[in-house]
Design a protein around this motif. Structure first.
Motif, mmCIF file in Angstrom:
data_model
loop_
_atom_site.group_PDB
_atom_site.id
_atom_site.type_symbol
_atom_site.label_atom_id
_atom_site.label_comp_id
_atom_site.label_asym_id
_atom_site.label_seq_id
_atom_site.Cartn_x
_atom_site.Cartn_y
_atom_site.Cartn_z
ATOM 1 N N SER A 1 17.968 5.567 -1.078
ATOM 2 C CA SER A 1 17.159 6.228 -0.051
ATOM 3 C C SER A 1 15.896 5.429 0.248
ATOM 4 N N GLN A 2 15.261 4.881 -0.799
ATOM 5 C CA GLN A 2 14.051 4.080 -0.599
ATOM 6 C C GLN A 2 14.349 2.850 0.250
ATOM 7 N N THR A 3 15.441 2.178 -0.048
ATOM 8 C CA THR A 3 15.801 0.980 0.717
ATOM 9 C C THR A 3 16.058 1.314 2.174
ATOM 10 N N ARG A 4 16.727 2.436 2.401
ATOM 11 C CA ARG A 4 17.035 2.839 3.778
ATOM 12 C C ARG A 4 15.769 3.194 4.542
ATOM 13 N N LEU A 5 14.843 3.870 3.893
ATOM 14 C CA LEU A 5 13.602 4.255 4.567
ATOM 15 C C LEU A 5 12.733 3.033 4.881
ATOM 16 N N ALA B 1 3.502 9.673 11.367
ATOM 17 C CA ALA B 1 3.878 10.633 12.411
ATOM 18 C C ALA B 1 5.233 10.300 13.013
ATOM 19 N N MET B 2 5.629 9.039 12.931
ATOM 20 C CA MET B 2 6.911 8.614 13.476
ATOM 21 C C MET B 2 8.033 8.643 12.445
ATOM 22 N N GLY B 3 7.683 8.681 11.170
ATOM 23 C CA GLY B 3 8.706 8.658 10.139
ATOM 24 C C GLY B 3 9.212 7.269 9.837
ATOM 25 N N VAL B 4 8.362 6.245 10.000
ATOM 26 C CA VAL B 4 8.742 4.856 9.716
ATOM 27 C C VAL B 4 7.675 4.244 8.828
ATOM 28 N N PRO B 5 8.007 3.160 8.102
ATOM 29 C CA PRO B 5 6.965 2.465 7.336
ATOM 30 C C PRO B 5 5.997 1.770 8.273
ATOM 31 N N VAL B 6 4.779 1.560 7.812
ATOM 32 C CA VAL B 6 3.766 0.952 8.674
ATOM 33 C C VAL B 6 4.162 -0.470 9.057
ATOM 34 N N SER B 7 4.999 -1.107 8.262
ATOM 35 C CA SER B 7 5.453 -2.458 8.601
ATOM 36 C C SER B 7 6.254 -2.478 9.900
ATOM 37 N N ALA B 8 6.838 -1.330 10.286
ATOM 38 C CA ALA B 8 7.608 -1.274 11.524
ATOM 39 C C ALA B 8 6.715 -1.453 12.748
ATOM 40 N N LEU B 9 5.422 -1.158 12.611
ATOM 41 C CA LEU B 9 4.503 -1.307 13.742
ATOM 42 C C LEU B 9 4.045 -2.740 13.927
#
Length: 473
Positions: free
Chosen positions: A34-38, A246-254
């Motif tokens: 689950s951690q890897t997927r998130l 708020a988006m449900g993604v890691p901050v690295s996605a931004l």
């Protein structure tokens, strides 16, 4: 042989019934998976692209060069765990409809008996069997289905309402990122001007034109502005984390995208938005209000169930017995409760009180919505007036800066006065930014209360339609 068939037939029927039973499938949860997927969630994935295309009904240019609030909202609907949870709760409510519609299964009893001291000429067996068939009366099953359907409707309506809550958090987080970035830029401009002023004062101090106290004050102002710049940088970094959450993604996605703040640069023009009409619609059709109405319908169905429970169910018990060659057929009915001590008055009273509670909750929610909309509309009107004053003050500061620049070019004032005018202009811009943030916050509150996308490329229908979408497993 005939007796053997009579004995085996029920067992064969039981085996055929068990053959259609569901089987358990183990699905263990593994934290590391689950951690890897998130952590792998991205705003450039093809799965997210497919979702956005399915919602918009047309192809999208992928990946987006700049992400605005509407696009981030759709990404949050796709990724945010609150949406997955509310959809799972709706699926649970849907499954309850199947349970409510099930009829009670009959019960088969078989009791073969061997007689050890039977007469030699007779068969030493007594084979008895009975079938218990429960029969619900007074429409209990129909009321049960109505209750489950109403609770399912409430769950789906709350999934629609959760979309608005997610969008509100996205808009506030986006506004915080915008405010932090703009504040950081303005503080840096102030710091640059203040450092230039300090340097000029040091030159005058060296020339003996002023006291050391004036220079110390300028240095203290520079230090204070440096602290403001550091605080603004910290605020900006934290705001990006807030947006990612708020988006449900890691901050690295931004890190791989660029944000579009065009919708936040100026207050939205709401002259063409029929706010009174939307207010009337919200008081009748807001998703959480309809969900409360569905809860009331469920409570009403529960009351009907308890009233129907006054009438006992019937248990039909046909049976067959083979007794040493003789055949016995029986027809009986049992489980007929006699309403001697009570007629289910207690459960009926509880269900009726629950229905009244749901009615009060519905009216209280409607009144709260009415107050929220009126307050949000009044607040937006107030900050719009404040915005006009801030714009007027900014224009005055710009005029003052232009006048000072003209005097400086004409040699009628020094560079220190010009820097002071520039600093006052940046301070005015900072005040204008604060009022702009207030205006956008008030707009966000009004959008939340109306459950309608104001100043948006999305429509209310497109947002609601996303609640019907299910993420592939």
């Amino acid at each position: 042989m005939q007796r053997l068939i009579l004995l085996l037939c029920p067992l064969i029927l039981l085996g055929l019934a068990l053959n259609g039973c569901a089987e358990f499938q183990d699905r263990p949860l593994q934290p590391e998976v689950s951690q890897t997927r998130l952590e792998a969630r991205s705003l450039t994935s093809h799965e997210l692209q497919s979702f956005m295309q399915s919602v918009s009904g047309s192809a999208v240019l992928w990946p987006f060069k700049r992400w605005n609030i509407d696009q981030l909202t759709l990404a949050a609907i796709y990724y945010h765990p609150d949406m997955a949870l509310i959809r799972a709760m709706a699926d649970t409510a849907d499954a309850a409809i199947i349970t409510a519609g099930q009829r009670p299964n009959p019960t088969l009893n078989v009791s073969p008996t061997w007689i050890s001291n039977a007469v030699a000429a007779s068969q030493p067996w007594i084979i008895g069997s009975s079938l218990s068939i429960p029969i619900e009366t007074a429409g209990k099953r129909d009321y049960r289905i109505q209750k489950a359907q109403a609770l399912s409707d409430a769950a789906h309506l709350r999934s629609v309402d959760s979309i608005w809550l997610v969008r509100g958090r996205i808009r506030l987080a986006m506004l915080e990122v915008f405010a932090a970035r703009q504040s950081e830029q303005l503080f840096k401009q102030q710091l640059d001007i203040q450092l230039a002023m300090t340097q000029r004062l040091q030159q005058q101090l060296a020339a003996g034109e002023l006291s050391r106290l004036d220079v110390m004050r300028a240095r203290m102002a520079s230090n204070a502005l440096q602290l403001n710049v550091s605080a603004a940088e910290k605020r900006y970094n934290e705001s990006r984390v807030l947006l990612a959450n708020a988006m449900g993604v890691p901050v690295s996605a931004l890190a791989a995208i660029e944000l579009d703040f065009a919708a936040l640069d100026t207050p939205a023009d709401l002259t063409g938005v029929p706010v009174p009409v939307l207010r009337d619609i919200a008081l009748k059709q807001r998703a959480d209000l309809l969900a409360a109405l569905a809860d009331y319908n469920a409570a009403q169905a529960a009351l009907q169930i308890e009233i129907a429970n006054q009438y006992p169910n019937i248990q039909a018990n046909p049976g067959y017995t083979w007794d040493i060659g003789a055949h016995y057929w029986t027809f009986a009915a049992s489980a007929l409760q006699l309403p001697v001590f009570h007629q289910n008055q207690g459960s009926i009273a509880e269900a009726e009180a629950k229905r009244q509670e749901m009615a009060v909750r519905f009216e209280a929610l409607q009144l709260r919505i009415l107050g929220d909309i009126d307050r949000a509309q009044a607040g937006l009107s107030a900050v719009n007036a404040k915005w006009q004053d801030a714009e007027k003050q900014t224009r005055l500061q710009q005029d003052n800066l232009q006048s000072t620049q003209a005097l400086f070019q004409a040699g009628e004032t020094d560079s220190l006065a010009l820097l002071g005018a520039e600093l006052e202009g940046i301070v005015s811009e900072t005040a204008r930014l604060n009022v702009l943030i207030e205006t956008q916050q008030a707009l966000n509150v009004l959008e939340d209360t109306l459950r309608y996308p104001l100043a948006s490329t999305l429509t209310a229908k497109s947002i609601v339609d996303t609640a019907l979408w299910k993420k592939p497993e």
